[in-house]
Design an enzyme around this catalytic site. Structure first.
Site, PDB file in Angstrom:
ATOM      1  N   HIS A 184     -34.515   7.769 -57.671  1.00 16.96           N
ATOM      2  CA  HIS A 184     -33.362   6.869 -57.810  1.00 16.96           C
ATOM      3  C   HIS A 184     -33.175   6.479 -59.277  1.00 16.96           C
ATOM      4  O   HIS A 184     -34.153   6.263 -59.993  1.00 16.96           O
ATOM      5  CB  HIS A 184     -33.588   5.609 -56.959  1.00 16.96           C
ATOM      6  CG  HIS A 184     -33.838   5.903 -55.517  1.00 16.96           C
ATOM      7  ND1 HIS A 184     -35.103   5.853 -54.948  1.00 16.96           N
ATOM      8  CD2 HIS A 184     -32.987   6.299 -54.539  1.00 16.96           C
ATOM      9  CE1 HIS A 184     -35.008   6.188 -53.665  1.00 16.96           C
ATOM     10  NE2 HIS A 184     -33.743   6.468 -53.395  1.00 16.96           N
TER      11      HIS A 184
ATOM     12  N   HIS B 264     -35.238  -1.053 -60.648  1.00 16.79           N
ATOM     13  CA  HIS B 264     -33.883  -1.479 -60.250  1.00 16.79           C
ATOM     14  C   HIS B 264     -33.593  -2.930 -60.635  1.00 16.79           C
ATOM     15  O   HIS B 264     -32.450  -3.383 -60.503  1.00 16.79           O
ATOM     16  CB  HIS B 264     -33.695  -1.334 -58.739  1.00 16.79           C
ATOM     17  CG  HIS B 264     -33.825   0.074 -58.239  1.00 16.79           C
ATOM     18  ND1 HIS B 264     -33.087   1.116 -58.764  1.00 16.79           N
ATOM     19  CD2 HIS B 264     -34.619   0.624 -57.277  1.00 16.79           C
ATOM     20  CE1 HIS B 264     -33.420   2.247 -58.136  1.00 16.79           C
ATOM     21  NE2 HIS B 264     -34.346   1.973 -57.237  1.00 16.79           N
TER      22      HIS B 264
ATOM     23  N   ASP C 233     -38.388   8.732 -61.136  1.00 18.68           N
ATOM     24  CA  ASP C 233     -38.146   8.311 -59.750  1.00 18.68           C
ATOM     25  C   ASP C 233     -36.849   8.962 -59.263  1.00 18.68           C
ATOM     26  O   ASP C 233     -35.932   9.193 -60.058  1.00 18.68           O
ATOM     27  CB  ASP C 233     -38.026   6.774 -59.725  1.00 18.68           C
ATOM     28  CG  ASP C 233     -37.948   6.194 -58.329  1.00 18.68           C
ATOM     29  OD1 ASP C 233     -38.956   5.627 -57.875  1.00 18.68           O
ATOM     30  OD2 ASP C 233     -36.871   6.295 -57.694  1.00 18.68           O
TER      31      ASP C 233
HETATM   32 ZN    ZN Z   1     -36.988   5.383 -55.878  1.00 19.79          ZN
END
Ligand code: ZN
Length: 343
Positions: free
Chosen positions: A195, A158, A193
């Site tokens: 996300h 991220h 993942d």
């Molecule tokens: Zn994640």
């Protein structure tokens, strides 16, 4: 396959997270790393410490002033707020305000995207150690090992070029890809993942030499919400080299692995010299984030499919949070990967 891990990654112990307007117990903790480390001892051949990170490679991916903020920001914060134990900014720039101010409070909000990405006294040390593990594992694969596992924490996917986000400070997969690109032509970062790898997408969005492919829960309902949609395909020279494969929240093995199959087809079509695999285990049915319902058998099959790509692969740990089967999922994934790779 060996595991690369540095004990400094056990620092950065954030105690709380915001959920539904309340501070509750954190999940991105040293404890999750301990569970993964214990599993890695049983499913990989050795645990080795990385060499110190080459900051020059990290600086290819991250903004210099941002790196300086990560290194010195907490000490400056303590000078201003001596009783504070964490730097968690309460305001951030937005679409209408994007200036980088001189003031520490303003800089903290500028360089930290959300309340999850808390800066502590040892966050920089832990983040550097995490990046060092990613770099060391990548070098081993460049030197001829078929695959290596970097047990990284804090995670990385991220993190933007100049912004911490979603527990991530340094983009480990991006840094790994930058090192690989010094000696090879084409790299794919394949992210499973649960996300979306929004930081990774942003860093490489206009590049054709590093393909970014992400399988994740649909951002319409799941963090990071503002990115990760199928129509985000890259820009300029990078157009067509970013692929997002959102999966409806709460899907099981068939839907998630179906998207992984598409990700693999795109990877094969690109034909990279090396694959950087962003291995989140948080699509698990038992993960506290509860976004998806992938079983331990599903992780085994996922590993087998990814191993069968047959390219040199650096496996870099991303998310995956405390549950009774977190370690088992890593073990099953690795068993599957070895079987698929024929190693
Ligand atoms: Zn994640």
């Amino acid at each position: 396959m060996i595991t690369v891990f540095h004990p400094d990654e056990l620092g950065h112990h954030v105690r709380t997270r915001l959920l539904g307007g309340r501070l509750v117990e954190a999940v991105e903790t040293p404890g999750r790393l301990s569970a993964l480390l214990e599993a890695a001892r049983t499913c990989t051949s050795a645990i080795v410490e990385p060499k110190p990170a080459d900051i020059a490679v990290i600086a290819e991916i991250h903004d210099g002033d941002y790196l300086k903020f990560l290194e010195t920001g907490f000490a400056a914060w303590k000078e201003r707020f001596p009783d504070s134990i964490e730097l968690r900014p309460s305001l951030h720039p937005n679409a209408y305000m994007r200036r980088l101010p001189d003031d520490l409070l303003g800089r903290a909000g500028y360089y930290i995207n959300d309340a999850a990405s808390v800066l502590l006294e040892d966050t920089w040390t832990a983040s550097l150690a995490s990046a060092a593990s990613a770099l060391d594992a990548t070098q081993r694969v460049l030197d001829g090992e078929v695959a290596a596992y970097a047990l990284c924490r804090p995670p990385g996917h991220h993190a933007y070029r100049d912004m911490a986000c979603g527990y991530c400070f340094l983009n480990n997969t991006g840094i790994a890809a930058a090192l690989a690109r010094r000696s090879i032509d084409r790299v794919t970062i394949l992210d499973v993942d649960v996300h979306h790898g929004n930081g990774t997408q942003s860093i490489f969005y206009d590049r054709a030499d590093i393909q970014t492919v992400s399988v994740h829960a649909d951002p319409k309902t799941t963090f990071p919400f503002y990115a990760g949609y199928a129509d985000e395909r890259g820009a300029g020279a990078g157009e067509g080299y970013n692929l997002n494969l959102p999966v409806a929240a709460n899907s099981g093995d068939e839907a998630y692995l179906g998207a992984v199959e598409q990700a693999i087809a795109a990877t094969r079509a690109y034909s990279p010299d090396l694959v950087v695999l962003a291995l989140g285990l948080d699509a698990s049915e038992a993960d506290p984030f509860a976004c998806m319902r992938v079983t331990s058998d599903g992780f085994s099959r996922m590993g087998e499919m990814l191993g069968a790509i047959g390219r040199p692969t650096v496996i870099i740990q991303e998310g995956g949070y405390p549950s009774p089967i977190l370690g088992e999922n890593l073990i099953r994934f690795m068993e599957g990967f070895r079987s698929g790779a024929g190693a």
